[in-house]
Scaffold this motif. Structure first.
Motif, PDB file in Angstrom:
ATOM      1  N   LYS A  70      35.388  39.738  44.672  1.00 53.75           N
ATOM      2  CA  LYS A  70      35.656  38.505  43.936  1.00 53.75           C
ATOM      3  C   LYS A  70      35.808  38.794  42.439  1.00 53.75           C
ATOM      4  O   LYS A  70      36.676  38.231  41.772  1.00 53.75           O
ATOM      5  CB  LYS A  70      34.533  37.501  44.176  1.00 53.75           C
ATOM      6  CG  LYS A  70      34.497  36.956  45.601  1.00 53.75           C
ATOM      7  CD  LYS A  70      33.356  35.955  45.767  1.00 53.75           C
ATOM      8  CE  LYS A  70      33.310  35.416  47.208  1.00 53.75           C
ATOM      9  NZ  LYS A  70      32.194  34.461  47.389  1.00 53.75           N
ATOM     10  N   ASP A  73      39.075  40.247  41.910  1.00 52.79           N
ATOM     11  CA  ASP A  73      40.105  39.198  41.950  1.00 52.79           C
ATOM     12  C   ASP A  73      40.185  38.484  40.605  1.00 52.79           C
ATOM     13  O   ASP A  73      41.282  38.182  40.097  1.00 52.79           O
ATOM     14  CB  ASP A  73      39.798  38.189  43.065  1.00 52.79           C
ATOM     15  CG  ASP A  73      40.019  38.793  44.445  1.00 52.79           C
ATOM     16  OD1 ASP A  73      40.775  39.779  44.539  1.00 52.79           O
ATOM     17  OD2 ASP A  73      39.440  38.275  45.416  1.00 52.79           O
ATOM     18  N   LYS A  74      39.002  38.186  40.006  1.00 54.49           N
ATOM     19  CA  LYS A  74      38.986  37.533  38.703  1.00 54.49           C
ATOM     20  C   LYS A  74      39.608  38.435  37.638  1.00 54.49           C
ATOM     21  O   LYS A  74      40.371  37.970  36.780  1.00 54.49           O
ATOM     22  CB  LYS A  74      37.557  37.180  38.306  1.00 54.49           C
ATOM     23  CG  LYS A  74      36.934  36.076  39.165  1.00 54.49           C
ATOM     24  CD  LYS A  74      35.519  35.772  38.714  1.00 54.49           C
ATOM     25  CE  LYS A  74      34.889  34.675  39.568  1.00 54.49           C
ATOM     26  NZ  LYS A  74      33.502  34.381  39.161  1.00 54.49           N
ATOM     27  N   ASP A  75      39.256  39.748  37.711  1.00 55.47           N
ATOM     28  CA  ASP A  75      39.841  40.687  36.753  1.00 55.47           C
ATOM     29  C   ASP A  75      41.353  40.753  36.912  1.00 55.47           C
ATOM     30  O   ASP A  75      42.106  40.790  35.916  1.00 55.47           O
ATOM     31  CB  ASP A  75      39.238  42.079  36.947  1.00 55.47           C
ATOM     32  CG  ASP A  75      37.776  42.127  36.526  1.00 55.47           C
ATOM     33  OD1 ASP A  75      37.359  41.242  35.751  1.00 55.47           O
ATOM     34  OD2 ASP A  75      37.056  43.022  36.990  1.00 55.47           O
ATOM     35  N   GLU A  77      43.250  38.404  38.058  1.00 55.37           N
ATOM     36  CA  GLU A  77      43.810  37.150  37.554  1.00 55.37           C
ATOM     37  C   GLU A  77      43.906  37.176  36.030  1.00 55.37           C
ATOM     38  O   GLU A  77      44.917  36.752  35.448  1.00 55.37           O
ATOM     39  CB  GLU A  77      42.932  35.988  38.013  1.00 55.37           C
ATOM     40  CG  GLU A  77      43.500  34.627  37.637  1.00 55.37           C
ATOM     41  CD  GLU A  77      42.654  33.481  38.169  1.00 55.37           C
ATOM     42  OE1 GLU A  77      42.974  32.329  37.865  1.00 55.37           O
ATOM     43  OE2 GLU A  77      41.671  33.756  38.890  1.00 55.37           O
ATOM     44  N   ARG A  78      42.843  37.700  35.370  1.00 55.15           N
ATOM     45  CA  ARG A  78      42.882  37.807  33.916  1.00 55.15           C
ATOM     46  C   ARG A  78      43.985  38.767  33.462  1.00 55.15           C
ATOM     47  O   ARG A  78      44.690  38.510  32.484  1.00 55.15           O
ATOM     48  CB  ARG A  78      41.523  38.276  33.382  1.00 55.15           C
ATOM     49  CG  ARG A  78      40.455  37.192  33.389  1.00 55.15           C
ATOM     50  CD  ARG A  78      39.268  37.606  32.541  1.00 55.15           C
ATOM     51  NE  ARG A  78      38.570  38.754  33.096  1.00 55.15           N
ATOM     52  CZ  ARG A  78      37.574  38.693  33.953  1.00 55.15           C
ATOM     53  NH1 ARG A  78      37.125  37.512  34.367  1.00 55.15           N
ATOM     54  NH2 ARG A  78      36.986  39.790  34.401  1.00 55.15           N
ATOM     55  N   HIS A  80      46.690  39.417  35.075  1.00 49.45           N
ATOM     56  CA  HIS A  80      47.966  38.748  35.305  1.00 49.45           C
ATOM     57  C   HIS A  80      48.284  37.789  34.151  1.00 49.45           C
ATOM     58  O   HIS A  80      49.427  37.742  33.664  1.00 49.45           O
ATOM     59  CB  HIS A  80      47.920  37.988  36.622  1.00 49.45           C
ATOM     60  CG  HIS A  80      49.201  37.293  36.964  1.00 49.45           C
ATOM     61  ND1 HIS A  80      50.346  37.977  37.328  1.00 49.45           N
ATOM     62  CD2 HIS A  80      49.538  35.972  36.965  1.00 49.45           C
ATOM     63  CE1 HIS A  80      51.323  37.119  37.556  1.00 49.45           C
ATOM     64  NE2 HIS A  80      50.852  35.893  37.344  1.00 49.45           N
ATOM     65  N   GLU A  81      47.253  37.025  33.721  1.00 49.37           N
ATOM     66  CA  GLU A  81      47.447  36.125  32.587  1.00 49.37           C
ATOM     67  C   GLU A  81      47.790  36.909  31.320  1.00 49.37           C
ATOM     68  O   GLU A  81      48.652  36.493  30.537  1.00 49.37           O
ATOM     69  CB  GLU A  81      46.181  35.296  32.365  1.00 49.37           C
ATOM     70  CG  GLU A  81      45.897  34.302  33.493  1.00 49.37           C
ATOM     71  CD  GLU A  81      44.582  33.573  33.295  1.00 49.37           C
ATOM     72  OE1 GLU A  81      43.855  33.943  32.339  1.00 49.37           O
ATOM     73  OE2 GLU A  81      44.281  32.657  34.079  1.00 49.37           O
TER      74      GLU A  81
END
Length: 229
Positions: A70, A73-75, A77-78, A80-81
């Motif tokens: 998880k 996944d957050k990393d 997502e960051r 990707h942003e």
């Protein structure tokens, strides 16, 4: 003799014998199953409780890995942003670069135009100089024909009232004398020039003479000496 032809007690006996054998087999299978409930993990025989403990450890590690997943996944997502933000910045930089390249191209064009204008100006200046020289020549020719005095481009020299020597106080040349007041103007004690300069019917507003080196000039008023042809 068939089985049905054998005595009843015999058949009952065989029944209990078979039943007992079956029970023995069942008990043996249970004992074997109980024995086999212990297995080998990492080269050691573990009992059910030990296996359960290992299973719990594995489940904990699995839970930890899931938590780490998880976090990953957050990393992601960051990241990707951040990638999207970087792409936007790159687009902005590309736009600025395109605008800068356009300005450079425009500057080069303007510099080329300026160079052409400068060359054209030099050509025009050269033509103008030729025309001005021709005008000066024509003026000189006209002055020669009409006897008109032409002032040279040299700055006039102002002399106050007093005595002066040509070649020392003023260069030898042909001068037009313009007074700043009324007075007398003598050269060589009046032998060469003897006039009254100034404003009025008895005075000369200007006087032209040839100053030769060694001439003595006497003025009773200040005057401008302008070189002329």
């Amino acid at each position: 003799m068939t089985e049905n032809q054998k005595p009843v007690f015999y058949r009952r006996k065989m029944f209990w014998i078979n039943t007992a054998a079956a029970l023995v087999l069942i008990l043996t299978a249970f004992m074997i199953g109980s024995y086999m409930s212990t297995t080998s993990l990492h080269g050691e025989k573990l009992k059910y409780e030990e296996i359960q403990a290992e299973v719990e450890k594995v489940e904990k590690r699995l839970t930890q890995k899931q938590s780490e997943g998880k976090d990953l996944d957050k990393d992601l997502e960051r990241l990707h942003e951040k990638k999207e933000e970087t792409n936007e910045q790159l687009k902005a930089l590309d736009k600025e670069r395109s605008e800068a390249e356009a300005l450079v191209a425009e500057k080069d064009t303007l510099q080329a135009d300026i160079k052409k204008l400068e060359e054209s100006k030099k050509s025009k200046d050269s033509e103008l100089d030729k025309v001005l020289k021709e005008i000066d020549t024509k003026k000189e020719e006209l002055a020669t024909v009409t006897g008109k005095i032409i002032e040279l481009k040299e700055e006039p020299k102002t002399l106050s009232a007093g005595f002066f020597t040509v070649g020392k106080d003023i260069p030898a040349a042909r001068y037009k004398v313009t007074p700043n007041g009324n007075g007398n103007f003598f050269v060589n004690g009046g032998a060469k020039v003897n006039v009254m300069i100034g404003s009025g019917s008895f005075y000369e507003s200007e006087y032209v003479f040839e100053a030769v080196e060694g001439d003595e000039i006497e003025l009773t008023t200040s005057a401008h000496f302008t070189p002329v042809q």
